[in-house]
Scaffold this motif. Structure first.
Motif, PDB file in Angstrom:
ATOM      1  N   GLU A 192       8.131  28.100  -1.720  1.00 18.77           N
ATOM      2  CA  GLU A 192       7.348  28.706  -2.803  1.00 18.77           C
ATOM      3  C   GLU A 192       8.010  28.320  -4.119  1.00 18.77           C
ATOM      4  O   GLU A 192       9.020  27.628  -4.130  1.00 18.77           O
ATOM      5  N   ALA A 196       5.925  32.558  -7.182  1.00 18.90           N
ATOM      6  CA  ALA A 196       4.533  32.369  -6.748  1.00 18.90           C
ATOM      7  C   ALA A 196       4.509  31.590  -5.442  1.00 18.90           C
ATOM      8  O   ALA A 196       5.440  30.844  -5.133  1.00 18.90           O
ATOM      9  N   GLY A 217       2.522  36.573  -0.293  1.00 21.48           N
ATOM     10  CA  GLY A 217       1.876  37.120  -1.489  1.00 21.48           C
ATOM     11  C   GLY A 217       0.497  37.712  -1.232  1.00 21.48           C
ATOM     12  O   GLY A 217      -0.267  37.235  -0.394  1.00 21.48           O
ATOM     13  N   THR A 219      -1.810  37.706  -3.520  1.00 19.20           N
ATOM     14  CA  THR A 219      -2.729  36.707  -4.085  1.00 19.20           C
ATOM     15  C   THR A 219      -2.959  35.583  -3.073  1.00 19.20           C
ATOM     16  O   THR A 219      -4.078  35.093  -2.920  1.00 19.20           O
TER      17      THR A 219
HETATM   18  N1  PMP Z   1       6.809  34.748  -4.280  1.00 21.36           N
HETATM   19  C1  PMP Z   1       7.605  35.317  -5.206  1.00 21.36           C
HETATM   20  C2  PMP Z   1       9.065  34.988  -5.204  1.00 21.36           C
HETATM   21  C3  PMP Z   1       7.067  36.199  -6.146  1.00 21.36           C
HETATM   22  O1  PMP Z   1       7.853  36.766  -7.072  1.00 21.36           O
HETATM   23  C4  PMP Z   1       5.675  36.468  -6.128  1.00 21.36           C
HETATM   24  C5  PMP Z   1       5.086  37.400  -7.146  1.00 21.36           C
HETATM   25  N2  PMP Z   1       5.163  38.744  -6.725  1.00 21.36           N
HETATM   26  C6  PMP Z   1       4.889  35.862  -5.138  1.00 21.36           C
HETATM   27  C7  PMP Z   1       5.487  34.997  -4.235  1.00 21.36           C
HETATM   28  C8  PMP Z   1       3.414  36.131  -5.045  1.00 21.36           C
HETATM   29  O2  PMP Z   1       3.179  37.451  -4.634  1.00 21.36           O
HETATM   30  P1  PMP Z   1       1.891  38.265  -5.076  1.00 21.36           P
HETATM   31  O3  PMP Z   1       0.713  37.361  -4.887  1.00 21.36           O
HETATM   32  O4  PMP Z   1       1.861  39.423  -4.143  1.00 21.36           O
HETATM   33  O5  PMP Z   1       2.068  38.636  -6.504  1.00 21.36           O
END
Ligand code: PMP
Length: 309
Positions: A192, A196, A217, A219
């Motif tokens: 990742e 994100a 995530g 999202t």
């Molecule tokens: N990976 C990391 C390290 C993150 O900080 C995030 C953001 N929370 C995500 C993935 C994506 O997660 P989400 O879609 O739940 O915000």
């Protein structure tokens, strides 16, 4: 308005009460400040509703449990508190940071004997992306640190301590003129970015690394659902970094960034192509649906057995 996060108007929900923003303070000898034991979420408000509020609140509770502590509010109470603080701040759109942490009764590596606190702070913040980034994509580089294996860290938890390597890599990327960095996992597979999840479009299939020990995530799950609704094939599997060269599109997704095309990885260029563009438009519709506060596609975050006990 001041840009400093501690000098703003509005209210923060703190341990059960709506507290004026500037008075939301805690002691310097809190366990979480010294040992990284805070767990948190990032959420977005769209038209007064919090996208996947149930899933985020459940993940917050699960993150604390992965660190062996219990947040003394139920998922339903956290949701109610979130709605109350959004309303108190009069925010139709914005970002929310819930954070739970271990307090200051004792200070040592062990957190046993500390009380657990919870704060929920919402503020007006549109997407973090510039129009240029949305249209042309962001420029990323490869990180040096890797995401650790499950033997080394509780990677499914959104815990402050695990963000140390993300912060170092994000800073390194920014100082070198990039927007972000892509991290490999302990095996050398793609995982990742620093904040994100990642998708590649390879031969018409959406490919995304299987989150073995990094954040799955909310999202990301929503994007997978949207792609499937369009009848596009989606594969969760191990992804080698060399596969980036074969992808026709690459994009990142997360609560704050939503869906963001990658314009280049260390100088290898991509178009912000039709798959990302279509999903970006679909996502904007999804987050505005009246039932958007539900678990949606994130049923994997529904309460674990301990919650029922
Ligand atoms: N990976 C990391 C390290 C993150 O900080 C995030 C953001 N929370 C995500 C993935 C994506 O997660 P989400 O879609 O739940 O915000």
């Amino acid at each position: 308005m001041s840009l400093s996060m501690d000098d703003r108007d509005g209210f923060i929900w703190l341990d059960g009460k709506l507290v004026p923003w500037r008075d939301s303070r805690r002691h310097v000898l809190s366990h979480a400040l010294h040992y990284g034991s805070a767990v948190f979420e990032g959420e977005r408000i769209y038209e007064g509703r919090v996208f996947r509020l149930a899933a985020h609140s459940a993940r917050l509770i699960n993150s604390a449990r992965l660190l062996d502590y219990e947040i003394p509010w139920s998922r339903e109470q956290i949701e109610e508190a979130t709605r109350a603080v959004v309303k108190a701040n009069g925010l139709p759109f914005g970002y929310i940071r819930p954070i739970a942490w271990r307090g200051s009764e004792v200070l040592g590596v062990s957190g046993i004997g500390t009380t657990v606190h919870l704060a929920i702070a919402p503020w007006a913040q549109e997407g973090r992306l510039s129009v240029q980034a949305r249209d042309g994509g962001i420029n990323v580089t490869m990180a040096r640190y890797r995401r650790p294996s499950a033997d080394f860290a509780p990677g499914q938890a959104k815990v402050a301590g695990l963000y140390v390597i993300c912060g170092i890599e994000k800073d390194r990327a920014l100082k070198a003129g990039f927007d972000d960095a892509l991290m490999l996992d302990w095996k050398g597979d793609l995982s990742e970015s620093t904040g994100a999840n990642i998708f590649l479009v390879i031969d018409g299939t959406l490919v995304t690394p299987k989150p073995e020990n990094f954040l799955d995530g909310i999202t990301r799950r929503a994007v997978m659902g949207l792609a499937r609704e369009r009848g596009w094939p989606v594969k969760e599997r191990a992804v080698k970094p060399q596969e980036l060269a074969r992808a026709s599109e690459v994009f990142l997704c997360a609560t704050a960034a939503e869906i963001v095309p990658v314009g280049s990885v260390d100088g290898h260029h991509y178009q912000a192509g039709p798959v990302a563009r279509t999903l970006m438009a679909d996502f904007q519709k999804l987050v505005r649906k009246p039932d958007c506060e539900s678990f949606g596609e994130s049923t994997h975050l529904a309460p674990s057995p301990r919650a029922a006990a």
